[in-house]
Motif scaffolding. Structure first.
Motif, PDB file in Angstrom:
ATOM      1  N   GLY A  32       0.772  -1.244   0.000  1.00  0.00           N
ATOM      2  CA  GLY A  32       0.000   0.000   0.000  1.00  0.00           C
ATOM      3  C   GLY A  32       0.797   1.283   0.000  1.00  0.00           C
ATOM      4  N   ILE A  33       2.128   1.194  -0.157  1.00  0.00           N
ATOM      5  CA  ILE A  33       2.970   2.397  -0.109  1.00  0.00           C
ATOM      6  C   ILE A  33       3.463   2.735  -1.509  1.00  0.00           C
ATOM      7  N   ARG A  34       3.343   3.990  -1.885  1.00  0.00           N
ATOM      8  CA  ARG A  34       3.887   4.462  -3.154  1.00  0.00           C
ATOM      9  C   ARG A  34       5.171   5.255  -2.895  1.00  0.00           C
ATOM     10  N   SER A  35       6.138   5.132  -3.788  1.00  0.00           N
ATOM     11  CA  SER A  35       7.397   5.854  -3.669  1.00  0.00           C
ATOM     12  C   SER A  35       7.779   6.395  -5.045  1.00  0.00           C
ATOM     13  N   ASN A  36       7.942   7.710  -5.143  1.00  0.00           N
ATOM     14  CA  ASN A  36       8.273   8.354  -6.411  1.00  0.00           C
ATOM     15  C   ASN A  36       9.339   9.434  -6.215  1.00  0.00           C
ATOM     16  N   THR A  37       9.953   9.830  -7.310  1.00  0.00           N
ATOM     17  CA  THR A  37      11.048  10.792  -7.268  1.00  0.00           C
ATOM     18  C   THR A  37      10.754  11.984  -8.167  1.00  0.00           C
ATOM     19  N   VAL A  38      11.111  13.166  -7.684  1.00  0.00           N
ATOM     20  CA  VAL A  38      11.069  14.395  -8.482  1.00  0.00           C
ATOM     21  C   VAL A  38      12.508  14.837  -8.714  1.00  0.00           C
ATOM     22  N   CYS A  39      12.843  15.108  -9.961  1.00  0.00           N
ATOM     23  CA  CYS A  39      14.205  15.525 -10.314  1.00  0.00           C
ATOM     24  C   CYS A  39      14.199  16.964 -10.810  1.00  0.00           C
TER      25      CYS A  39
END
Length: 293
Positions: free
Chosen positions: A194-201
Motif C-alpha cells: 500500500g505504499i507508493r514511492s516516487n522521485t522528483v528531479c
C-alpha cells in the motif's frame, strides 16, 4: 464551475481540494530551505497537517509559527536526518502529536564542491550521509507507521544530476542517483503493502542558495537559454509536482521519476554543432522576442 477551475470540487455538500489531502499528516525534511518551505506551503494550503523537519531549529519554528498564524497545523521538529537517533526522535514527536505519517517528502540536501581527484573520504561520506542515507533512514522509520496502516506516499526530491554527472561536486550526483534507485526499491518492496514511492528531479531552480549565481553578469540569460521553457524554475514548480505525487490523484504512479527542469534535458542536441540544421532567421527572431519558434 468556478470551484473546479480553482482546483476544488464539491463532495457531499462540502468543498474539497482536488488533491484530497485534507487532514493528512505530511512530513517534510529540509523544510526551512527554499524548495522545502515551498513544498510545505503548497501542502499546508490544501489542508494537511505539517511536520517540518530541519537541522535549523530556529528557522523551522519561525516557519511553523507563520503557518499557525494562517490556520495551518504545523509542528517544528529539529532533526538531523543522517542520524538514526535524531530520526527516531522525530518520528516519536510526530506520532505523539498527529499519529503516523501519511506522506513523507524527503527533501533535505547537502552540496559541497570537490573533484574526485582530491575529495577526502570524510567529505564524501558527509554528503552521502544526508543525501542518501538520510533518505533511507526517514523512509524506513516513518515508513513503519505507513506499513502498519497499509497506506502512504513517499516523495523523494533528487535532481537531474542523478542522470548527468555534476562535475566537481563530490558525491552529489552519485547520491542523487542512489536516491532514484532507493525510491524504485521502496516502490517494489512496499508497493504490494500500500505504499507508493516516487522521485522528483529538479533542474535549475532559483532558491536562496542559488540566488548568488544569478547576480553574476548574464548568467540568468545564459542558463535560461539552456531550457526549452526559457526560464529558471521556481520552488513552487517543484512543490506542485510533489503535492500531486503525494495525493490520491497519483494513486497509480509508483516507482516513477518526474523530471521538472523546463526541458533542460531535451536541449542536449542543441549543444552539438550541426551545420545546415541551425534555427532559421525567423526562429531566431521569435526566440529573441520570447516567442515560441
Amino acid at each position: 464551475m468556478a470551484n473546479q477551475i480553482e482546483g476544488v470540487h464539491e463532495s457531499a455538500g462540502r468543498p474539497q481540494h482536488w488533491l484530497a489531502l485534507e487532514g493528512k499528516v505530511c512530513v517534510v525534511s529540509g523544510a526551512a530551505g527554499g524548495i522545502g518551505s515551498a513544498i510545505a506551503q503548497v501542502l499546508g494550503g490544501v489542508g494537511t497537517r505539517l511536520a517540518l523537519l530541519d537541522r535549523d531549529e530556529e528557522k523551522c519554528h519561525v516557519l511553523a509559527q507563520s503557518f499557525g498564524a494562517n490556520g495551518v497545523e504545523a509542528l517544528a521538529v529539529a532533526c538531523d536526518i543522517g542520524d538514526m537517533d535524531s530520526v527516531r526522535g522525530a518520528v516519536e514527536r510526530v506520532e505523539a502529536t498527529y499519529g503516523a505519517a501519511d506522506v513523507l517528502v524527503n527533501n533535505a540536501g547537502l552540496l559541497r564542491p570537490g573533484g574526485i581527484e582530491e575529495i577526502g573520504l570524510e567529505a564524501w561520506n558527509a554528503m552521502l550521509r544526508v543525501n542518501l542515507t538520510g533518505y533511507m533512514l526517514c523512509s524506513q522509520q516513518f515508513g513503519r507507521g505507513m506499513l502498519k496502516k497499509g497506506a502512504g506516499a513517499i516523495v523523494h526530491v533528487a535532481s537531474v544530476a542523478a542522470h548527468h554527472p555534476q562535475t566537481y561536486s563530490g558525491a552529489y550526483s552519485p547520491g542523487k542517483a542512489g536516491v532514484a534507485m532507493l525510491s524504485k526499491q521502496l516502490a517494489a518492496e512496499w508497493g504490494p503493502r500500500g505504499i507508493r514511492s516516487n522521485t522528483v528531479c529538479p533542474g535549475m531552480i532559483r532558491t536562496p542558495l542559488s540566488a548568488a549565481f544569478y547576480e553574476h553578469g548574464d548568467i540568468e540569460r545564459r542558463r535560461s537559454a539552456m531550457t526549452a521553457s526559457r526560464r529558471i524554475g521556481e520552488p513552487t514548480d517543484i512543490a506542485d509536482v510533489v503535492a500531486f505525487l503525494a495525493s490520491a490523484r497519483a494513486a497509480y504512479v509508483n516507482g516513477a521519476e518526474i523530471v521538472v527542469d523546463g526541458g533542460l534535458e531535451s536541449m542536449l542536441m542543441d549543444l552539438v554543432p550541426r551545420p545546415g540544421f541551425e534555427a532559421t532567421q525567423a526562429s531566431r527572431e521569435a526566440l529573441t522576442q520570447g516567442l515560441a519558434p
